[in-house]
Design a protein around this motif. Sequence first.
Motif, PDB file in Angstrom:
ATOM      1  N   PHE A   1       0.841  -1.166   0.000  1.00  0.00           N
ATOM      2  CA  PHE A   1       0.000   0.000   0.000  1.00  0.00           C
ATOM      3  C   PHE A   1       0.888   1.231   0.000  1.00  0.00           C
ATOM      4  O   PHE A   1       1.788   1.353   0.811  1.00  0.00           O
ATOM      5  N   LEU A   2       0.641   2.152  -0.906  1.00  0.00           N
ATOM      6  CA  LEU A   2       1.364   3.412  -0.955  1.00  0.00           C
ATOM      7  C   LEU A   2       0.426   4.546  -0.576  1.00  0.00           C
ATOM      8  O   LEU A   2      -0.757   4.500  -0.878  1.00  0.00           O
ATOM      9  N   ILE A   3       0.963   5.560   0.071  1.00  0.00           N
ATOM     10  CA  ILE A   3       0.177   6.751   0.377  1.00  0.00           C
ATOM     11  C   ILE A   3       0.968   7.968  -0.063  1.00  0.00           C
ATOM     12  O   ILE A   3       2.186   7.912  -0.230  1.00  0.00           O
ATOM     13  N   SER A   4       0.288   9.079  -0.249  1.00  0.00           N
ATOM     14  CA  SER A   4       0.977  10.335  -0.541  1.00  0.00           C
ATOM     15  C   SER A   4       0.077  11.496  -0.175  1.00  0.00           C
ATOM     16  O   SER A   4      -1.134  11.340  -0.014  1.00  0.00           O
ATOM     17  N   ARG A   5       0.696  12.649  -0.034  1.00  0.00           N
ATOM     18  CA  ARG A   5      -0.035  13.897   0.170  1.00  0.00           C
ATOM     19  C   ARG A   5       0.388  14.840  -0.937  1.00  0.00           C
ATOM     20  O   ARG A   5       1.415  14.649  -1.574  1.00  0.00           O
ATOM     21  N   GLY A   6      -0.370  15.878  -1.132  1.00  0.00           N
ATOM     22  CA  GLY A   6      -0.063  16.824  -2.195  1.00  0.00           C
ATOM     23  C   GLY A   6       1.285  17.500  -2.040  1.00  0.00           C
ATOM     24  O   GLY A   6       1.939  17.846  -3.012  1.00  0.00           O
ATOM     25  N   ASP A   7       1.745  17.666  -0.812  1.00  0.00           N
ATOM     26  CA  ASP A   7       2.992  18.382  -0.569  1.00  0.00           C
ATOM     27  C   ASP A   7       4.156  17.459  -0.212  1.00  0.00           C
ATOM     28  O   ASP A   7       5.228  17.918   0.146  1.00  0.00           O
ATOM     29  N   GLU A   8       3.959  16.142  -0.287  1.00  0.00           N
ATOM     30  CA  GLU A   8       5.018  15.201   0.064  1.00  0.00           C
ATOM     31  C   GLU A   8       5.066  14.063  -0.945  1.00  0.00           C
ATOM     32  O   GLU A   8       4.107  13.785  -1.646  1.00  0.00           O
ATOM     33  N   PHE A   9       6.207  13.384  -0.959  1.00  0.00           N
ATOM     34  CA  PHE A   9       6.346  12.211  -1.806  1.00  0.00           C
ATOM     35  C   PHE A   9       5.552  11.055  -1.217  1.00  0.00           C
ATOM     36  O   PHE A   9       5.133  11.094  -0.072  1.00  0.00           O
ATOM     37  N   HIS A  10       5.394   9.997  -1.987  1.00  0.00           N
ATOM     38  CA  HIS A  10       4.654   8.841  -1.503  1.00  0.00           C
ATOM     39  C   HIS A  10       5.473   8.062  -0.474  1.00  0.00           C
ATOM     40  O   HIS A  10       6.692   8.179  -0.414  1.00  0.00           O
ATOM     41  N   ALA A  11       4.788   7.292   0.325  1.00  0.00           N
ATOM     42  CA  ALA A  11       5.417   6.466   1.349  1.00  0.00           C
ATOM     43  C   ALA A  11       4.770   5.084   1.329  1.00  0.00           C
ATOM     44  O   ALA A  11       3.604   4.942   0.987  1.00  0.00           O
ATOM     45  N   LEU A  12       5.534   4.096   1.718  1.00  0.00           N
ATOM     46  CA  LEU A  12       5.036   2.732   1.780  1.00  0.00           C
ATOM     47  C   LEU A  12       4.346   2.523   3.123  1.00  0.00           C
ATOM     48  O   LEU A  12       4.945   2.716   4.172  1.00  0.00           O
ATOM     49  N   MET A  13       3.068   2.152   3.081  1.00  0.00           N
ATOM     50  CA  MET A  13       2.306   1.897   4.303  1.00  0.00           C
ATOM     51  C   MET A  13       2.506   0.464   4.788  1.00  0.00           C
ATOM     52  O   MET A  13       2.700   0.227   5.963  1.00  0.00           O
ATOM     53  N   ASP A  14       2.412  -0.479   3.881  1.00  0.00           N
ATOM     54  CA  ASP A  14       2.462  -1.880   4.278  1.00  0.00           C
ATOM     55  C   ASP A  14       2.659  -2.749   3.043  1.00  0.00           C
ATOM     56  O   ASP A  14       2.385  -2.320   1.923  1.00  0.00           O
ATOM     57  N   VAL A  15       3.127  -3.953   3.266  1.00  0.00           N
ATOM     58  CA  VAL A  15       3.259  -4.950   2.213  1.00  0.00           C
ATOM     59  C   VAL A  15       2.459  -6.165   2.653  1.00  0.00           C
ATOM     60  O   VAL A  15       2.602  -6.625   3.791  1.00  0.00           O
ATOM     61  N   VAL A  16       1.608  -6.663   1.792  1.00  0.00           N
ATOM     62  CA  VAL A  16       0.793  -7.837   2.109  1.00  0.00           C
ATOM     63  C   VAL A  16       1.260  -8.987   1.239  1.00  0.00           C
ATOM     64  O   VAL A  16       1.256  -8.886   0.011  1.00  0.00           O
ATOM     65  N   ASP A  17       1.676 -10.062   1.888  1.00  0.00           N
ATOM     66  CA  ASP A  17       2.078 -11.271   1.171  1.00  0.00           C
ATOM     67  C   ASP A  17       0.865 -12.185   1.070  1.00  0.00           C
ATOM     68  O   ASP A  17       0.390 -12.712   2.074  1.00  0.00           O
ATOM     69  N   SER A  18       0.365 -12.378  -0.122  1.00  0.00           N
ATOM     70  CA  SER A  18      -0.832 -13.197  -0.350  1.00  0.00           C
ATOM     71  C   SER A  18      -0.499 -14.625  -0.751  1.00  0.00           C
ATOM     72  O   SER A  18      -1.396 -15.381  -1.119  1.00  0.00           O
ATOM     73  N   THR A  19       0.761 -15.005  -0.667  1.00  0.00           N
ATOM     74  CA  THR A  19       1.188 -16.323  -1.138  1.00  0.00           C
ATOM     75  C   THR A  19       0.411 -17.451  -0.476  1.00  0.00           C
ATOM     76  O   THR A  19      -0.145 -18.321  -1.152  1.00  0.00           O
ATOM     77  N   GLU A  20       0.359 -17.454   0.846  1.00  0.00           N
ATOM     78  CA  GLU A  20      -0.325 -18.537   1.567  1.00  0.00           C
ATOM     79  C   GLU A  20      -1.822 -18.533   1.269  1.00  0.00           C
ATOM     80  O   GLU A  20      -2.425 -19.587   1.055  1.00  0.00           O
ATOM     81  N   HIS A  21      -2.406 -17.340   1.243  1.00  0.00           N
ATOM     82  CA  HIS A  21      -3.835 -17.208   0.951  1.00  0.00           C
ATOM     83  C   HIS A  21      -4.156 -17.810  -0.416  1.00  0.00           C
ATOM     84  O   HIS A  21      -5.117 -18.581  -0.560  1.00  0.00           O
ATOM     85  N   MET A  22      -3.366 -17.484  -1.408  1.00  0.00           N
ATOM     86  CA  MET A  22      -3.602 -17.988  -2.760  1.00  0.00           C
ATOM     87  C   MET A  22      -3.298 -19.484  -2.856  1.00  0.00           C
ATOM     88  O   MET A  22      -4.007 -20.225  -3.540  1.00  0.00           O
ATOM     89  N   ALA A  23      -2.238 -19.950  -2.166  1.00  0.00           N
ATOM     90  CA  ALA A  23      -1.879 -21.378  -2.195  1.00  0.00           C
ATOM     91  C   ALA A  23      -2.977 -22.243  -1.580  1.00  0.00           C
ATOM     92  O   ALA A  23      -3.140 -23.402  -1.964  1.00  0.00           O
ATOM     93  N   ASN A  24      -3.719 -21.665  -0.647  1.00  0.00           N
ATOM     94  CA  ASN A  24      -4.812 -22.399  -0.005  1.00  0.00           C
ATOM     95  C   ASN A  24      -6.136 -22.262  -0.767  1.00  0.00           C
ATOM     96  O   ASN A  24      -7.200 -22.548  -0.224  1.00  0.00           O
ATOM     97  N   GLY A  25      -6.061 -21.791  -2.002  1.00  0.00           N
ATOM     98  CA  GLY A  25      -7.254 -21.689  -2.833  1.00  0.00           C
ATOM     99  C   GLY A  25      -8.004 -20.375  -2.702  1.00  0.00           C
ATOM    100  O   GLY A  25      -9.092 -20.226  -3.235  1.00  0.00           O
ATOM    101  N   GLY A  26      -7.423 -19.419  -1.999  1.00  0.00           N
ATOM    102  CA  GLY A  26      -8.073 -18.121  -1.835  1.00  0.00           C
ATOM    103  C   GLY A  26      -8.044 -17.309  -3.119  1.00  0.00           C
ATOM    104  O   GLY A  26      -7.312 -17.631  -4.061  1.00  0.00           O
ATOM    105  N   VAL A  27      -8.864 -16.290  -3.149  1.00  0.00           N
ATOM    106  CA  VAL A  27      -8.887 -15.374  -4.291  1.00  0.00           C
ATOM    107  C   VAL A  27      -8.781 -13.951  -3.772  1.00  0.00           C
ATOM    108  O   VAL A  27      -9.111 -13.666  -2.624  1.00  0.00           O
ATOM    109  N   LYS A  28      -8.315 -13.080  -4.617  1.00  0.00           N
ATOM    110  CA  LYS A  28      -8.213 -11.663  -4.252  1.00  0.00           C
ATOM    111  C   LYS A  28      -9.509 -10.970  -4.661  1.00  0.00           C
ATOM    112  O   LYS A  28      -9.547 -10.196  -5.601  1.00  0.00           O
ATOM    113  N   ASP A  29     -10.550 -11.263  -3.922  1.00  0.00           N
ATOM    114  CA  ASP A  29     -11.853 -10.668  -4.199  1.00  0.00           C
ATOM    115  C   ASP A  29     -12.052  -9.437  -3.315  1.00  0.00           C
ATOM    116  O   ASP A  29     -11.169  -9.037  -2.550  1.00  0.00           O
TER     117      ASP A  29
END
Length: 118
Positions: A1-29
Amino acid sequence: FLISRGDEFHALMDVVDSTEHMANGGVKDAEYLTKQFIPVMQKIDPQYELFDMVAFDGAANVQKGGRAIAARFPRVIIIQGAGHVCSLFLAKTFKEPKLQLLKTFTVIVSFFIFFCFV
């Protein structure tokens, strides 16, 4: 997830690893995306006042998740990115025989240049 404001550069909020979710038959719905985004957004904005825009690609399931986020964050508008549409367009375009030939030629030339001049 990236965020930004009009007066600042973007910043990284978080990284989500979906590997296990997808390996277990999950979907990105919509439900999955909403469960990933909302807790991260709430950490930064517990009063639901700071976020005003969220951009997603144009896939229907992703847009549905965006609407669920907008329901929680009343100031948020959801905009559609062009990545999904461009990807679909290019995938269809490169199925044309003449462009397949161009694609093959490009791969051969790139290979030649990389191994001969580098």
